[in-house]
Design an enzyme around this catalytic site. Sequence first.
Site, PDB file in Angstrom:
ATOM      1  N   TYR A  17     -21.313 -13.453 -16.433  1.00 42.74           N
ATOM      2  CA  TYR A  17     -20.123 -14.202 -16.866  1.00 42.74           C
ATOM      3  C   TYR A  17     -18.870 -13.355 -16.699  1.00 42.74           C
ATOM      4  CZ  TYR A  17     -16.851 -16.654 -19.951  1.00 42.74           C
ATOM      5  OH  TYR A  17     -15.762 -17.304 -20.461  1.00 42.74           O
ATOM      6  N   ASP A  71       4.566 -13.080  20.320  1.00 42.70           N
ATOM      7  CA  ASP A  71       4.774 -14.399  20.924  1.00 42.70           C
ATOM      8  C   ASP A  71       6.101 -14.439  21.672  1.00 42.70           C
ATOM      9  OD1 ASP A  71       4.885 -17.117  21.520  1.00 42.70           O
ATOM     10  OD2 ASP A  71       5.630 -17.660  19.526  1.00 42.70           O
TER      11      ASP A  71
END
Length: 493
Positions: free
Chosen positions: A397, A175
Site C-alpha cells: 500500500y 527540423d
Amino acid sequence: MTPSNDIAEIEEAKISGNYSARKIQRWNPSSIYATSLDNTTNNDAIHMNLPENHISPAQMYSTDSGKMFHAGSICIIMVGLPGRGKTNLSISLCRYLRWLGVRTELFHLGDYRRKNTDLNNASDLNFNKLNSNSYFSLNPENSKIKILKQEIKNELINDILTFFQSSNGQIAIYDAINGISNERNNLYNIFKSKNIKCLFIESIIDDLNLLNDNIKDAVNSPDYKSWDPKDALINFQNRIKSNESYYENLNSKSENLPFIQSFNFGEKILINDLKHDFLATKIIYYLLNAKIKSHSIYFARCSLNKLNFKDDPPITDSGKIYIKKIFDTLSTDFSNNKIPNDLVVWTSTRLRTIQSSQIFKDAGCTVIHRPELTQLNPGAAEGLTDEELNKKFHDSYLSHESDPYHHRYPRAESYHDLALKIEPLILEMEKLPYDILIIADETIIRIFYGYLMASNAKDIPMIEFPQNEIIKITYHTYNNAIKKLVVEGIDKD
C-alpha cells in the site's frame, strides 16, 4: 580499466527473477532530478522542455543519467522541401520516442526565426516584402539576410549542444529544410566533433494529391496565423518555388552520411549507412507506420464500470440507454449530425462492450474488438477500501501511494503494464487516416491520453474522465487539441 559513463553499475538481484536490480530504485527519478512538472491536463506538452523528473509512460527502465544504455547521443536532422511534412513528422516522432522513455527535444528552425524576426515589422531587412523569396530561399541574395540566417542557425545548434551537455539529452530533432549537401556535411562534422551521432531523415512526397493536401495543412503554420488563407497558400507556394532550384536530395553516392529517405510517409523507405541498433530500429519501424494526421481520436467510457474484473455479463437496459446517448452526442460533432461510415470503433472483447458497439456497426462503421483494451486488472486489491488495503498489504500500500503508475498489487497489473500492452495499438492509431472512437474503461483511456498529450507517467493515474463526457483529441501539425462533448442525461460517474 576505468568504466565509461555509458556502462551501468549492476548489483546482485535482491529478489529472484529475470531482471537486474540497479542501485537506484527502478522507477524513481535519481537524486539529480529536482524539478517538477506543472502539468495542465488540457494542454499538449510535446513542446515543453522535459523536466528533469520526467518519467515516460512506456519507459522500460530508469538510469542515473536519464538515458537509455548504449544508445549514445543522436541528433536527428530533418531534410525536405517546404510542405513535405517535416514538422508533422518531427513532432510525431518526438512524441513516440518520449513515450518510450528516450529524452527527446524538438528544435524547429522556424521557432528560432520567429523569435528573432518579425515578418511584418522588420524594416531594416524589408522583411515583409522578402518573405516569399529572399529569406526563405536556400541561397538568399541579400547579404544581411544571409548573415541573419546563419546567426539563427548557430543559436539553434548551440542550444542542441547544450541540451546534450547539460540536460541529459539523448535525441535532438532538428527540423528545417537542410537542403544543401555541403551544409549537411558541416552539421555532421560539428556534431561528430562533440561525440554526437547524426541521423538524417528526408521526407519526400511525389504523390501529388498527398502533396497538395499537405501544403493546404502547412498554411496553418504560426507564420500565417493572421493571414487570409488564400494569401497564405500563395505565399507558401512561393516559398517552395524559391527553394526547388537549389535543393539537393540526400544521395549515397555524393554524401557518406547515415540517412533514411521516407517516401509519401512510409510508402517506401530507403536506408543508407545506418547501424540497426535499438533506437534506429524503433525509428525505422515508426516511420513505416507514421502518416500525415489531421483526424481525431474520440474516447468514451464503457458502461458498468463497477463490475468485478472477471465478470462478463451482457449489456443491461441502462447500458443500452447509455450507449445510445453516446452515439447521439458523438453524431453532433460531424456534418449533418451523422456518424460517418469511415469512423473506426475500437472496444475490448468483453461481451457488454461488444454489444455496445452494435449501434455503430449498424451505422456502417468498422468495429474492431481488442483484448488489449481490457481494463487494468486490480488483482488481490479488487473491492478493498484504502483502509483494508493498508491493513492487508501495508508495505505494498505504501509503495502504491508512492508510485501508483508503476506499482502493482499481488496478481494485478500496473498502468505501466497497460502502456506496454497497448503499444501496438498506438502504432496502428498512428497509421490509420480515419477518425477513431475508443470505448474503454477509464484506466485504458488514461494511457492513450498520456501518449497523445505527452504526459508525465506520474500524472496519468490521477487524470479523470467523467462518464458523461466524450473526449475528442484532434491531431494538428504543431500540437494536439482537446474538445469535450457533454453527454446530456448521464451522471458524471
